[in-house]
Scaffold this active site. Structure first.
Site, PDB file in Angstrom:
ATOM      1  N   PRO A   2     -50.746 -14.652  -2.400  1.00  0.00           N
ATOM      2  CA  PRO A   2     -49.415 -14.988  -2.878  1.00  0.00           C
ATOM      3  C   PRO A   2     -48.367 -13.886  -2.775  1.00  0.00           C
ATOM      4  CG  PRO A   2     -50.869 -14.436  -4.726  1.00  0.00           C
ATOM      5  CD  PRO A   2     -51.444 -13.905  -3.451  1.00  0.00           C
ATOM      6  N   GLU A   3     -47.422 -14.007  -1.881  1.00  0.00           N
ATOM      7  CA  GLU A   3     -46.163 -13.266  -2.004  1.00  0.00           C
ATOM      8  C   GLU A   3     -45.080 -14.307  -2.238  1.00  0.00           C
ATOM      9  OE1 GLU A   3     -45.488 -10.103   0.872  1.00  0.00           O
ATOM     10  OE2 GLU A   3     -47.592  -9.522   0.740  1.00  0.00           O
ATOM     11  N   LYS A  53     -42.791 -13.328  -7.439  1.00  0.00           N
ATOM     12  CA  LYS A  53     -44.134 -13.904  -7.322  1.00  0.00           C
ATOM     13  C   LYS A  53     -44.542 -14.671  -8.569  1.00  0.00           C
ATOM     14  CE  LYS A  53     -45.065  -9.803  -4.617  1.00  0.00           C
ATOM     15  NZ  LYS A  53     -45.566  -8.414  -4.737  1.00  0.00           N
ATOM     16  N   ARG A 260     -51.298   1.403  -1.063  1.00  0.00           N
ATOM     17  CA  ARG A 260     -51.651   0.203  -0.288  1.00  0.00           C
ATOM     18  C   ARG A 260     -51.458   0.481   1.196  1.00  0.00           C
ATOM     19  NH1 ARG A 260     -51.456  -2.833  -5.040  1.00  0.00           N
ATOM     20  NH2 ARG A 260     -52.820  -4.495  -4.338  1.00  0.00           N
TER      21      ARG A 260
END
Length: 272
Positions: A2-3, A53, A260
């Site tokens: 999910p973005e 989000k 990340r």
DNA sequence: TCTTTATGGTGAG
DNA sequence: TCACCCTAAAGAT
């Protein structure tokens, strides 16, 4: 998975399936939410909003279900009470006579009053939503004093900067803009910042329209037909370590920034 | 079967 | 910046 764009797509499905009819039953897996099941039964959903989000499912009695999928949550829309055979944990279900909206695996679920929505710590800190902003909104953020000395790699993961952009969109937006992740707004010309703001908006909208595909949809389909893994066809650079850049052929670089993975093309996104 | 990774986020230092 | 939380699936053994 999910973005912002994927969450908005799920919200669209929810609106289509759940909004037209009275809600016959709401199920919460978490004990502290069980008392709300009775309060929401027999009500109608009036809107399914997304804020970055996060999702807000608004009911006609002023209560809202707040949900955030984090990395794992997944919405499924099925025929009423047609549960999938899945080992995933069902955390929330909204049923009407025809359809069921099922949220699996998500751990961030709350029921909020209007006051609690306004004062919500996550929602109230969000920057402009990338899907409901134009390039000028993003430019304003890039020019703002509190952001202009931070690296793009850090900015584009920060929901206070822009809401809805996550790790794949960060890499994809910077590639489309032709800017290196280590650059900061103050390092760039007005033209470059404009390019970046436009890329943030256009790549996000493209991802929404193409269900997560941020490069050319036709090319993506062709690559998919060859059986390549999804990362090899969905995106320009994300997840494509050492693969050739689709524009110049140079090898895609993988790096870590803000804890990340970030991917970029050293030739298309060279440092000045 | 064990280990690692993942498109997310928080809080401590 | 790091450790950690959440959960599922992919990868390694």
């Amino acid at each position: 998975m999910p973005e912002g764009p994927e969450i908005r797509l799920a919200a669209d499905q929810l609106e289509q399936a759940i909004k037209p009819l009275v809600v016959s039953e709401v199920f919460f897996a978490f004990d502290h939410l069980k008392p709300y099941q009775a309060a929401l039964k027999g009500r109608c959903v009036v809107a399914v909003e997304t804020h970055g989000k996060a999702m807000l499912t608004r009911f006609d009695n002023d209560l809202s279900i707040y949900s955030h999928n984090q990395l794992y949550g997944r919405w499924m829309i099925r025929k009423a009470y047609d549960f999938p055979t899945s080992k995933r944990q069902l955390r929330l279900a909204i049923h009407n006579k025809v359809a069921s909206a099922l949220l699996y695996s998500a751990s961030e679920i709350e029921v909020l009053t209007p006051e609690q929505v306004i004062g919500h710590p996550y929602l109230s800190a969000l920057g402009p939503d990338v899907l409901s902003s134009d390039a000028d909104d993003i430019l304003g953020q890039l020019w703002s004093e509190k952001h202009r000395r931070r690296r793009f790699s850090s900015l584009f993961l920060d929901q206070r900067f822009i809401a809805g952009v996550g790790n794949y969109l960060r890499s994809e937006i910077l590639f489309v803009a032709g800017l290196h992740p280590d650059l900061r707004p103050i390092d760039c010309s007005d033209g470059e910042l404009e390019r970046l703001a436009n890329a943030a908006v256009s790549v996000s909208i493209q991802s929404y329209r193409q269900h997560g595909v941020t490069n050319d949809l036709g090319r993506a389909a062709a690559l998919k037909a060859k059986g390549q893994k999804y990362r090899q066809y969905r995106h320009w650079v994300f997840g494509r370590k050492d693969q050739p850049c689709r524009l110049c052929g140079a090898g895609i670089v993988e790096d870590t920034a803000a804890s990340r993975r970030v991917y970029f093309c050293l030739r298309c996104q060279a440092l000045p």
